[in-house]
Design an enzyme around this catalytic site. Structure first.
Site, PDB file in Angstrom:
ATOM      1  N   ASP A  59      81.521  46.024  43.125  1.00 27.89           N
ATOM      2  CA  ASP A  59      82.289  47.240  43.420  1.00 27.89           C
ATOM      3  C   ASP A  59      82.617  47.338  44.908  1.00 27.89           C
ATOM      4  O   ASP A  59      83.767  47.520  45.295  1.00 27.89           O
ATOM      5  CB  ASP A  59      81.436  48.473  43.079  1.00 27.89           C
ATOM      6  CG  ASP A  59      81.830  49.122  41.768  1.00 27.89           C
ATOM      7  OD1 ASP A  59      83.003  49.035  41.394  1.00 27.89           O
ATOM      8  OD2 ASP A  59      80.944  49.721  41.139  1.00 27.89           O
ATOM      9  N   THR A 116      81.897  49.162  34.099  1.00 22.89           N
ATOM     10  CA  THR A 116      80.745  48.496  34.730  1.00 22.89           C
ATOM     11  C   THR A 116      79.793  47.905  33.686  1.00 22.89           C
ATOM     12  O   THR A 116      79.248  46.822  33.892  1.00 22.89           O
ATOM     13  CB  THR A 116      79.965  49.486  35.622  1.00 22.89           C
ATOM     14  OG1 THR A 116      79.640  50.631  34.860  1.00 22.89           O
ATOM     15  CG2 THR A 116      80.800  49.900  36.802  1.00 22.89           C
TER      16      THR A 116
END
Ligand code: AMP
Ligand code: MG
Length: 308
Positions: free
Chosen positions: A32, A111
Site C-alpha cells: 500500500d 487487501t
C-alpha cells in the site's frame, strides 16, 4: 509490466509466507505505502497543483517503524536514489478533498484478495469540480479477453478501455452487456461476506429468479468485469451490523467513471446519483448498485421491495 504491478507482485513474493500462521497484514501495508509513494511522486512531478486523497497516511510510520525500511526498499527498486524522507513526504502529500482538482487513490484495493493471492487492483481517479473525469484500474490478476493481467481506463465522454500489460496491442473498448432479463443476469458481489449484505443479496437472487451463483470477487476488479460485459449486476449493500456504512471515495470513484463510460449505470441503492462532493466518504449515498443499461430500474425495484 507497469510499475505498480511490479511492486505489488514483488511484495507478494518477498513478504507473504506460504503457510502464514496468523493473519499478518504487514505485506499489504508495505505494498500500500510503496505504491502510494510512487504514484504520489508521479502526480507531484506532473500535476503539482493537484490534491491527492489516498487510503494511507504517513502518520502510521510513527507507530510502526519496522514497516518503513521495507517500503523504502520497494520504492528504491523503482527509483534507486529515493531517500526515506522523500517516501514519507510523498505519502503525506495531498489529503485535500476541497481542492477543485484532486486525485483519488486506493493503492491496493482488495487487501484480503492480495493476501490470498486472488483479486486486487490499484485504483486511481481524477475528480474535477466534484465530478469523476478519469479513472485507471490496474488489475495484476484479472483474466480478461485472454490476458491474465491488464488495466482498465476511462475518461469522461471518451469511453472505457482495456489494455493488457504484456501485449502491445491497441486497447479494447469496454461495453456493458445487453442482457435485459433479470433471470438471466450474472451477479457480482464482494468475496467477503462482511463487506456486503449476504441476506439481502440472497433474497434478491430468489425474487429475480436468478439461477447462476453470484461471482464473489475482491476489489474494483468486479466493476471491470461489469464494464467488459462479463457480468450484469453488481450489488454492494451495507452489512446488517453497519447499516449506516458510507463508502470511501477511493473504493467507488475509479469504478464510477469506468462503468458509466462503458454504458452502464451506477447509483446508490435508492437510485440516487453518487455525490463526490462530500469528502472522503459518500455521505449522501447508501449502498452501490452498478448494472448494464437495461437492468438498473428492475434491480432498484426489487431492492425497494426488499427494504419494506
Ligand atoms: P470488496 O473488495 O468488495 O470486499 O471491498 C473492499 C473495500 O470494502 C475495502 O477497500 C474497504 O474500504 C471496504 N470495507 C471494509 N470494511 C467494510 C465493511 N464492513 N462494509 C463495507 N465495506 C467495507
Ligand atoms: Mg479499497
Amino acid at each position: 509490466m507497469p510499475t505498480c504491478a511490479q511492486i505489488t507482485r514483488r511484495v507478494q513474493n518477498e513478504h507473504i509466507e506460504l503457510a502464514q500462521a496468523k493473519a499478518d497484514r504487514s505485506p499489504v501495508t508495505i505494498a500500500d505505502f510503496a505504491v502510494q509513494a510512487v504514484i504520489a511522486r508521479e502526480l507531484q512531478n506532473n500535476f503539482p497543483e493537484d490534491g491527492l486523497v489516498a487510503e494511507e497516511s504517513g502518520g502510521f510510520f510513527q507507530s510502526s517503524d519496522n514497516i518503513l525500511p521495507a517500503v523504502v526498499a520497494q520504492v528504491q527498486q523503482i527509483a534507486p536514489e529515493t531517500t526515506t524522507q522523500q517516501v514519507i513526504e510523498w505519502i503525506d502529500y495531498g489529503h485535500n478533498t476541497k481542492a477543485r482538482r484532486f486525485w483519488v487513490l486506493d493503492p491496493v484495493d482488495g487487501t484480503k484478495g492480495f493476501l490470498r493471492r486472488m483479486q486486487y487492483v490499484t485504483a486511481l481517479a481524477l475528480v474535477v469540480n466534484h465530478e469523476v473525469v478519469l479513472s485507471v484500474i490496474g488489475c495484476p490478476q484479472l483474466d480478461l479477453f485472454s490476458d491474465q493481467s491488464g488495466f482498465a481506463f476511462a475518461a469522461k465522454d471518451h469511453g472505457a478501455y482495456w489494455q493488457p500489460y504484456d501485449r502491445r496491442i491497441p486497447p479494447t473498448k469496454l461495453t456493458v452487456s445487453n442482457v435485459d432479463k433479470l433471470s438471466l443476469a450474472t451477479l457480482l458481489r464482494s468475496f467477503e461476506d462482511s463487506h456486503t449484505n449476504q441476506g439481502t443479496i440472497e433474497r434478491f437472487v430468489s425474487i429475480a429468479n436468478i439461477k447462476t451463483d453470484p461471482i464473489q470477487m475482491d476489489s474494483q476488479a468486479k466493476y471491470v468485469l461489469l464494464a467488459a460485459g462479463k457480468a450484469d449486476i453488481l450489488l454492494r449493500l451495507p452489512p446488517d451490523d453497519r447499516p449506516d456504512f458510507h463508502e470511501n471515495i477511493w473504493d467507488q470513484a475509479p469504478a464510477y467513471c469506468l462503468v458509466r463510460e462503458a454504458g452502464g449505470e451506477m447509483t446508490d441503492r435508492e437510485g440516487n446519483s453518487l455525490d463526490f462532493s462530500t469528502g472522503i466518504t459518500l455521505k449522501n449515498n447508501s449502498g452501490i448498485i452498478a448494472t448494464n443499461q437495461s437492468l438498473h430500474a428492475q434491480t432498484l425495484d426489487i431492492l425497494a421491495q426488499l427494504s419494506h
